[in-house]
Scaffold this motif. Structure first.
Motif, PDB file in Angstrom:
ATOM      1  N   UNK A 172      60.555 -46.647  18.853  1.00  0.00           N
ATOM      2  CA  UNK A 172      60.740 -45.225  18.541  1.00  0.00           C
ATOM      3  C   UNK A 172      62.223 -44.848  18.571  1.00  0.00           C
ATOM      4  N   UNK A 173      62.943 -45.343  19.571  1.00  0.00           N
ATOM      5  CA  UNK A 173      64.374 -45.036  19.661  1.00  0.00           C
ATOM      6  C   UNK A 173      65.122 -45.638  18.469  1.00  0.00           C
ATOM      7  N   UNK A 174      64.739 -46.842  18.087  1.00  0.00           N
ATOM      8  CA  UNK A 174      65.360 -47.472  16.924  1.00  0.00           C
ATOM      9  C   UNK A 174      65.053 -46.719  15.641  1.00  0.00           C
ATOM     10  N   UNK A 175      63.826 -46.198  15.533  1.00  0.00           N
ATOM     11  CA  UNK A 175      63.429 -45.444  14.344  1.00  0.00           C
ATOM     12  C   UNK A 175      64.230 -44.144  14.232  1.00  0.00           C
ATOM     13  N   UNK A 176      64.622 -43.598  15.388  1.00  0.00           N
ATOM     14  CA  UNK A 176      65.501 -42.419  15.372  1.00  0.00           C
ATOM     15  C   UNK A 176      66.780 -42.714  14.587  1.00  0.00           C
ATOM     16  N   UNK A 177      67.332 -43.901  14.796  1.00  0.00           N
ATOM     17  CA  UNK A 177      68.570 -44.282  14.105  1.00  0.00           C
ATOM     18  C   UNK A 177      68.361 -44.342  12.600  1.00  0.00           C
ATOM     19  N   UNK A 178      67.184 -44.815  12.196  1.00  0.00           N
ATOM     20  CA  UNK A 178      66.849 -44.879  10.769  1.00  0.00           C
ATOM     21  C   UNK A 178      66.790 -43.469  10.193  1.00  0.00           C
ATOM     22  N   UNK A 179      66.139 -42.560  10.918  1.00  0.00           N
ATOM     23  CA  UNK A 179      65.907 -41.208  10.409  1.00  0.00           C
ATOM     24  C   UNK A 179      67.180 -40.378  10.274  1.00  0.00           C
ATOM     25  N   UNK A 180      68.190 -40.685  11.078  1.00  0.00           N
ATOM     26  CA  UNK A 180      69.434 -39.901  10.961  1.00  0.00           C
ATOM     27  C   UNK A 180      70.542 -40.712  10.280  1.00  0.00           C
ATOM     28  N   UNK A 181      70.203 -41.943   9.835  1.00  0.00           N
ATOM     29  CA  UNK A 181      71.178 -42.828   9.180  1.00  0.00           C
ATOM     30  C   UNK A 181      72.439 -42.957  10.027  1.00  0.00           C
ATOM     31  N   UNK A 182      72.245 -43.454  11.223  1.00  0.00           N
ATOM     32  CA  UNK A 182      73.290 -43.521  12.243  1.00  0.00           C
ATOM     33  C   UNK A 182      74.305 -44.622  11.942  1.00  0.00           C
ATOM     34  N   UNK A 183      75.594 -44.338  12.183  1.00  0.00           N
ATOM     35  CA  UNK A 183      76.654 -45.343  12.020  1.00  0.00           C
ATOM     36  C   UNK A 183      76.956 -46.063  13.333  1.00  0.00           C
ATOM     37  N   UNK A 184      76.959 -45.301  14.423  1.00  0.00           N
ATOM     38  CA  UNK A 184      77.275 -45.864  15.741  1.00  0.00           C
ATOM     39  C   UNK A 184      76.301 -45.279  16.747  1.00  0.00           C
ATOM     40  N   UNK A 185      75.774 -46.134  17.629  1.00  0.00           N
ATOM     41  CA  UNK A 185      74.976 -45.605  18.744  1.00  0.00           C
ATOM     42  C   UNK A 185      75.640 -46.023  20.042  1.00  0.00           C
ATOM     43  N   UNK A 186      75.772 -45.043  20.940  1.00  0.00           N
ATOM     44  CA  UNK A 186      76.451 -45.249  22.218  1.00  0.00           C
ATOM     45  C   UNK A 186      75.433 -45.113  23.346  1.00  0.00           C
ATOM     46  N   UNK A 187      75.583 -45.936  24.380  1.00  0.00           N
ATOM     47  CA  UNK A 187      74.680 -45.855  25.533  1.00  0.00           C
ATOM     48  C   UNK A 187      75.203 -46.672  26.693  1.00  0.00           C
ATOM     49  N   UNK A 188      74.501 -46.600  27.825  1.00  0.00           N
ATOM     50  CA  UNK A 188      74.851 -47.431  28.968  1.00  0.00           C
ATOM     51  C   UNK A 188      74.451 -48.875  28.706  1.00  0.00           C
ATOM     52  N   UNK A 189      74.910 -49.780  29.538  1.00  0.00           N
ATOM     53  CA  UNK A 189      74.591 -51.199  29.349  1.00  0.00           C
ATOM     54  C   UNK A 189      73.089 -51.462  29.438  1.00  0.00           C
ATOM     55  N   UNK A 190      72.364 -50.609  30.158  1.00  0.00           N
ATOM     56  CA  UNK A 190      70.908 -50.799  30.259  1.00  0.00           C
ATOM     57  C   UNK A 190      70.190 -50.458  28.955  1.00  0.00           C
ATOM     58  N   UNK A 191      70.929 -49.867  28.001  1.00  0.00           N
ATOM     59  CA  UNK A 191      70.333 -49.492  26.720  1.00  0.00           C
ATOM     60  C   UNK A 191      70.601 -50.508  25.605  1.00  0.00           C
ATOM     61  N   UNK A 192      71.294 -51.574  25.925  1.00  0.00           N
ATOM     62  CA  UNK A 192      71.725 -52.517  24.886  1.00  0.00           C
ATOM     63  C   UNK A 192      70.557 -53.024  24.032  1.00  0.00           C
ATOM     64  N   UNK A 193      69.456 -53.402  24.668  1.00  0.00           N
ATOM     65  CA  UNK A 193      68.315 -53.926  23.915  1.00  0.00           C
ATOM     66  C   UNK A 193      67.793 -52.875  22.932  1.00  0.00           C
ATOM     67  N   UNK A 194      67.610 -51.647  23.414  1.00  0.00           N
ATOM     68  CA  UNK A 194      67.103 -50.575  22.548  1.00  0.00           C
ATOM     69  C   UNK A 194      68.028 -50.333  21.361  1.00  0.00           C
TER      70      UNK A 194
END
Length: 399
Positions: A172-194
């Motif tokens: 679902x989190x990955x699909x969010x990136x598709x829906x907004x046509x994301x260029x960069x996603x930022x997060x903590x190291x615990x989010x790397x897999x997502x």
């Protein structure tokens, strides 16, 4: 306009993962303005300094001319992010999420530029998916790949249940990136897999895969566990100036430089100088920590309130004084056991927590430490009870 090469140098500072630096440079050259995403689940009403690390990086993107898309996970919040967890997290109700969302925007805008921020709720698209749509999306990622994730792998090996809904969260989190046509996603190291899942899904949907940027996770005031409200070691955006300053002064000395690098604008040369000074004994860590506490408290509350907080801290801890003002607690009894009195002061803590505070010597009455939970306390108007390092209350008898 800052040159693309200079932007990359600024942006990669203090990052852990950047996948990849060359892609980031190329994307800036090609597009000029990038769409930079952060997803947050409204699992708690308060934002804390842990998320401030990521928000500060997003603000830098904004200052360099890019646009931030803040995705509030009103839908995924009901699943709950399993990242770093050893068991399934309870789902939040729609009502709990709506209540938490109310405060998120105001708190995030203490750091982000609202003019350059787009707020989206992933329920906009996730609630519209049919079961057929979900089957199509999930077919683009395998169970084997999902089990490569460290926390899932450990739980699987130890026979700890993993719900299907938890597998759906990174999808679902990955699909969010598709829906907004994301260029960069930022997060903590615990989010790397997502974040990697989002990169993969974008490729599957014919988009350029997002660049991944992860940042360090900061430990909380205990110096051991990551900052979290669950661990009661957090410093919230909405903490009052005195409380914020006091909590920052309570962090272990080992975290001073990390906090400075990730949570302030203190130049690196100065941070290095502080580190050398403390190592050689020329600088007292307490004084360096006061600089840190003043900087962060000033950012959230202004110079005036930060100065007052510092003055009060000096009065209480350096000069062994008491605060100039404190809350009052009114009681009926003339005499009562210490535990009963502390219950009226700390209503949010359990009996076991209060007993531990007392037996560990964290309670004093009119300046005298009391460690017996059943010690009879004679109630007098104006008596002062201190709980822990920072909480003072004045006791008054009800009339």
């Amino acid at each position: 306009m800052v040159k693309p090469e200079e932007q990359v140098e600024l942006l990669k500072e203090n990052t852990v993962d950047l996948i990849s630096e060359q892609e980031l440079l190329n994307r800036i050259k090609e597009k000029g303005q990038l769409r930079v995403k952060l997803g947050v689940d409204p699992s708690r009403p308060d934002l804390h300094l842990g998320i401030a690390v990521v928000l500060r990086k997003l603000r830098l993107f904004q200052d360099l001319g890019h646009r931030v898309i803040l995705i509030i996970g009103d839908f995924t919040g009901m699943i709950g992010d399993p990242s770093g967890r050893s068991k399934t997290r309870p789902m939040l109700s729609k009502e709990e999420i709506e209540e938490n969302v109310k405060t998120y925007k105001a708190q995030a805008f203490k750091i982000l530029n609202p003019v350059k921020t787009e707020i989206r709720f992933n329920g906009e698209w996730l609630r519209k998916l049919s079961f057929e749509d979900i089957v199509k999306v999930t077919s683009k990622y395998t169970v084997a790949r999902m089990l490569e994730r460290d926390d899932f792998e450990k739980r699987y090996e130890n026979g700890i249940p993993i719900s299907i809904s938890e597998f759906l969260y990174p999808i679902a989190q990955g699909y969010d990136s598709v829906m907004i046509n994301c260029d960069v996603e930022v997060g903590g190291t615990d989010q790397k897999f997502n974040l990697i899942v989002g990169r993969h899904l974008q490729s599957e949907y014919g988009q350029e895969p997002q660049i991944i940027m992860t940042l360090p996770i900061i430990e909380g005031t205990d110096g051991k566990l990551k900052m979290s409200k669950s661990y009661n070691n957090y410093i919230a955006f909405n903490d009052g100036a005195k409380d914020m300053y006091g909590k920052l002064m309570s962090i272990p000395d080992s975290l001073i430089l990390k906090y400075m690098r990730l949570l302030t604008k203190i130049p690196e040369e100065e941070v290095v100088m502080f580190g050398k000074g403390m190592k050689t004994g020329k600088l007292n860590p307490r004084d360096v920590k006061m600089r840190l506490a003043r900087d962060i408290t000033t950012f959230f509350h202004g110079e005036g309130e930060a100065a007052k907080a510092e003055q009060e801290f000096r009065q209480i801890f350096s000069e062994r004084g008491i605060p100039s003002s404190m809350p009052k607690v009114y009681v009926d009894e003339d005499t009562m056991p210490l535990l009963s009195l502390i219950k009226q002061i700390q209503k949010d803590k359990s009996n076991s927590e209060l007993k531990r505070l007392i037996t560990q010597g964290a309670i004093s009455v009119d300046g005298k430490k009391v460690t017996d939970i059943f010690a009879p306390i004679t109630i007098e108007n104006g008596m002062i009870v201190r709980v822990g390092k920072r909480k003072f209350v004045k006791i008054s008898k009800k009339t």
